[in-house]
Enzyme design. Structure first.
Site, PDB file in Angstrom:
ATOM      1  N   HIS A 437       0.840  -1.205   0.000  1.00 23.46           N
ATOM      2  CA  HIS A 437       0.000   0.000   0.000  1.00 23.46           C
ATOM      3  C   HIS A 437       0.877   1.259   0.000  1.00 23.46           C
ATOM      4  O   HIS A 437       0.707   2.150  -0.839  1.00 23.46           O
ATOM      5  CB  HIS A 437      -0.913  -0.017   1.238  1.00 23.46           C
ATOM      6  CG  HIS A 437      -1.788   1.181   1.394  1.00 23.46           C
ATOM      7  ND1 HIS A 437      -3.140   1.162   1.149  1.00 23.46           N
ATOM      8  CD2 HIS A 437      -1.506   2.453   1.771  1.00 23.46           C
ATOM      9  CE1 HIS A 437      -3.654   2.355   1.370  1.00 23.46           C
ATOM     10  NE2 HIS A 437      -2.669   3.171   1.749  1.00 23.46           N
ATOM     11  N   GLU A 438       1.839   1.301   0.904  1.00 25.88           N
ATOM     12  CA  GLU A 438       2.675   2.497   1.007  1.00 25.88           C
ATOM     13  C   GLU A 438       3.555   2.665  -0.222  1.00 25.88           C
ATOM     14  O   GLU A 438       3.725   3.767  -0.735  1.00 25.88           O
ATOM     15  CB  GLU A 438       3.534   2.466   2.275  1.00 25.88           C
ATOM     16  CG  GLU A 438       2.745   2.489   3.579  1.00 25.88           C
ATOM     17  CD  GLU A 438       1.777   3.663   3.682  1.00 25.88           C
ATOM     18  OE1 GLU A 438       2.029   4.723   3.064  1.00 25.88           O
ATOM     19  OE2 GLU A 438       0.748   3.507   4.368  1.00 25.88           O
ATOM     20  N   ASP A 514      -6.996   7.890   2.915  1.00 29.25           N
ATOM     21  CA  ASP A 514      -6.580   8.322   1.574  1.00 29.25           C
ATOM     22  C   ASP A 514      -7.793   8.740   0.763  1.00 29.25           C
ATOM     23  O   ASP A 514      -7.790   9.762   0.081  1.00 29.25           O
ATOM     24  CB  ASP A 514      -5.904   7.170   0.820  1.00 29.25           C
ATOM     25  CG  ASP A 514      -4.665   6.682   1.533  1.00 29.25           C
ATOM     26  OD1 ASP A 514      -4.060   7.483   2.271  1.00 29.25           O
ATOM     27  OD2 ASP A 514      -4.315   5.495   1.350  1.00 29.25           O
TER      28      ASP A 514
HETATM   29 ZN    ZN Z   1      -2.568   5.203   2.182  1.00 28.52          ZN
END
Ligand code: ZN
Ligand code: ADP
Length: 626
Positions: A437-438, A514
């Site tokens: 994800h990062e 996000d």
């Molecule tokens: Zn994120």
């Protein structure tokens, strides 16, 4: 002010018990007051039979008699202690025999209307007073506010401003202690000069503004600036917070304002600083609900501002982060007609703030404040002061004599993102998902031209709740941002979810923040920046509060709002697809970096770029596999 007001907290707790006792006492007095008072007032009392009374009359022993409806009270002639004897009357018995006898013996007697002595005072003065006292204490207790300065002092001292006005003869703060804020300082320069030498201005006949309004987000240094003005001019500094004015008793605030101005003009030239003026200075239209007390205070403030003679040299500085809700009357000419913006510091400002706060701190050689300033975009002065202090504490904890760069960087994370939770255990699969994800965020940013460079990626969980994060650092301070840059930001924000979907085929809750940020940005692009084709240049939302949180509210037809929603959706979907495509194309790079991050848990922007650049060279066929 940056710190929550400590005075308010102290107030309530310790004084609740005495107040409670007082209320109980008031109740007891109300119910049994007469008895208790009698008991105190009269010497000694004795109840006797009617028969005993008659005997005493017959034998002429009595000095004085009060004849009441229910009983007869008498004192004996030879009794030095003057004991009061009570005899209950026999209903329907004829008292005239008795009175005749008394007359014969020349005893003074009188009828008594109310049965007990002193009852007018008790029933009509003391009891109501006690009840009012008790009730008001009860109310104070319920409203969660003890008297200021302890106990019940507040009641006895209505009208006297105590404790809450702070006066400093010399603040000792100068402009040297205020980093950046050059424009604000420049505007205040004139006020300082005026305080130094009022005569210079009055001789010409110039009138200086009576007050200036410092406008800016919390922690940007408004209080500090006001103190610096007093310090530079070497005049006393009176300060009070608007929220202190909001008192329980109507009239207290107003008299406090009066006192404040009286005190200040006694020692003029002086500065009066009113923090959080919006607490009293709110617009009086009913939008925010009326409040008599606040209005009275505000009126008194206006009267004082108009009333005092500015040539004496009293200057009022007030601070707020919500100038738009202030009553128009406050902003009228001759009052707070000067507005001084105290902005969040820019790169240079942050650098200077860090320098100011590290002045008295032992710094190791590796400290690079410039870099730190770059990483702290958006932080206000109070954050930076806090950060430096945290760093110093960390150095002490680790038994070092100087603060190094790592202390500062770690403290930055403590202050901005919460403490690192080394102990938190993620399962292996969770860790993999977070890593991808990062890296998804970071890789999208690295591959796009308009993105802000990534400075750090980590999968170490923080107390703030983030399982990992990607930090981006703007190369230079930017005030204008193009549509292209905003689109790239959307792609970067959605890159996390895109990676989850691409690699694992799943969607997790980790992307919630996000998505929210991306949605907010997309909505602003559509409704405020005129960046969607369908809506065009029409502004659909107005910003309500520029200085606090910049919240916007929609201001258009419902169908237009629905159109705007679908435009926002289109933008988000488009950016998500772009991010996915980008990650799919660079899948092997994504895997490589994610693996590396999994091993190291934290990687720098430079390490990330090393991978990305190596990949580019490989694609061009200039180097082989590594
Ligand atoms: Zn994120
Ligand atoms: P405000 O009144 O705007 O909420 P304060 O003046 O109370 O903010 O600032 C809180 C603290 O933050 C100050 O005591 C100071 O240590 C630090 N600070 C804020 N702005 C600055 C600045 N421009 N230069 C140096 N320190 C600052």
């Amino acid at each position: 002010m940056a710190n929550p007001d400590p005075k308010n907290n102290q107030n309530n707790r310790p004084f609740k018990l005495p107040i409670l006792l007082l209320i109980v006492a008031a109740l007891v007095l109300t119910l049994f007051g007469n008895r208790i008072l009698d008991w105190f007032l009269s010497s000694e009392q004795k109840e006797v039979s009617y028969d005993t009374f008659l005997t005493a009359v017959a034998e002429d022993q009595i000095k004085e008699v009060d004849i009441g409806e229910e009983y007869i009270k008498y004192i004996l002639r030879d009794d030095e202690k003057e004991i009061e004897y009570y005899a209950y009357r026999i209903p329907d018995s004829d008292i005239s025999d008795v009175t005749n006898m008394l007359r014969r013996n020349e005893v003074s007697f009188q009828g008594v209307y109310a049965e007990e002595g002193g009852s007018f005072f008790v029933n009509w003065i003391l009891m109501p007073a006690i009840m009012i006292l008790g009730l008001s204490l009860l109310m104070r207790l319920i409203m969660g506010r003890g008297g200021e300065g302890g106990g019940f002092g507040g009641i006895g001292s209505i009208g006297k401003s105590k404790a809450k006005v702070y006066m400093e003869k010399e603040t000792g703060v100068t402009f040297r202690d205020v980093a950046g804020q050059d424009e604000a300082k420049e505007s205040l320069e004139e006020i300082i000069d005026f305080l130094h030498n009022p005569k210079k201005y009055t001789d010409i006949g110039a009138k200086l503004p009576k007050g200036a309004l410092l406008v800016g987000s919390p922690g940007t240094g408004k209080t500090l600036l006001a103190k610096a003005v007093a310090g530079e001019a070497h005049v006393p500094f009176f300060s009070i917070s608007g929220s202190d004015f909001v008192e329980m008793f109507v009239g207290v605030g107003a008299s406090r304002v009066r006192d404040l101005f009286k005190e200040a003009s006694k020692v003029a030239p002086a500065i009066i600083f009113i923090d959080e003026i919006d607490a009293i200075g709110r617009s009086r239209d009913s939008k925010f609900g009326g409040n008599d007390e606040r209005e009275q205070t505000l009126n008194q403030l206006l009267a004082e501002i108009d009333g005092f003679d500015s040539s004496k040299g009293v200057v009022i500085l007030a601070a707020t982060n919500r100038p738009e809700i202030l009553d128009k009357a406050l902003l009228r000419a001759g009052r707070f007609d000067r507005r001084i913006i105290v902005d969040r510091p820019n790169l240079e400002g942050r650098y200077q703030t860090l320098q100011v706060h590290t002045r008295n701190i032992n710094l190791a050689d590796d400290v690079d404040l410039k870099k730190l300033a770059q990483a702290t975009a958006g932080a206000v002065g109070a954050d930076l002061a806090n950060l430096v202090n945290e760093a110093a504490l960390r150095a002490v904890r680790q038994g070092r004599k100087a603060v190094n760069q790592e202390d500062l960087l770690v403290s930055f994370e403590v202050v901005i993102a919460g403490t690192e939770k080394k102990g938190t255990v993620l399962t292996d699969i969770e860790k993999r998902i977070v890593a991808y994800h990062e890296v998804g965020h970071a890789l999208v940013a690295a591959l796009r031209k308009h993105a802000q460079p990534v400075s750090k990626i980590t999968i170490v969980p923080h107390t703030s709740g983030a399982l990992g994060y990607t930090m981006q650092m703007p190369e230079e301070e930017k005030y204008l941002r193009s549509k292209q840059e905003l689109l790239t930001e959307l792609e970067t924000l959605l890159g996390g979810r895109a990676a989850e979907q691409t690699v694992f085929g799943i969607q997790t809750t980790g992307a919630a923040n996000d998505i929210q940020r991306a949605t907010e940005l997309a909505r602003r692009m559509v409704t405020q920046f005129g960046m969607s084709e369908k809506i065009g240049l029409m502004a659909l939302a107005a910003t309500q509060n520029e200085y606090l949180d910049g919240q916007a509210y929609m201001d258009c037809a419902q169908s237009t709002a629905a159109d705007a929603d679908s435009e926002v959706q289109k933008l988000l979907n488009g950016c998500y697809e772009t991010a996915r495509a980008l990650l799919q194309e660079n899948r092997s790079l994504l895997d490589e970096i994610a693996l590396y991050l999994l091993q190291k848990e934290t990687i720098t922007g430079d390490e990330l770029m090393a991978y990305v650049n190596a990949d580019k060279l490989r694609l061009k066929g200039e180097i082989g596999e590594i």
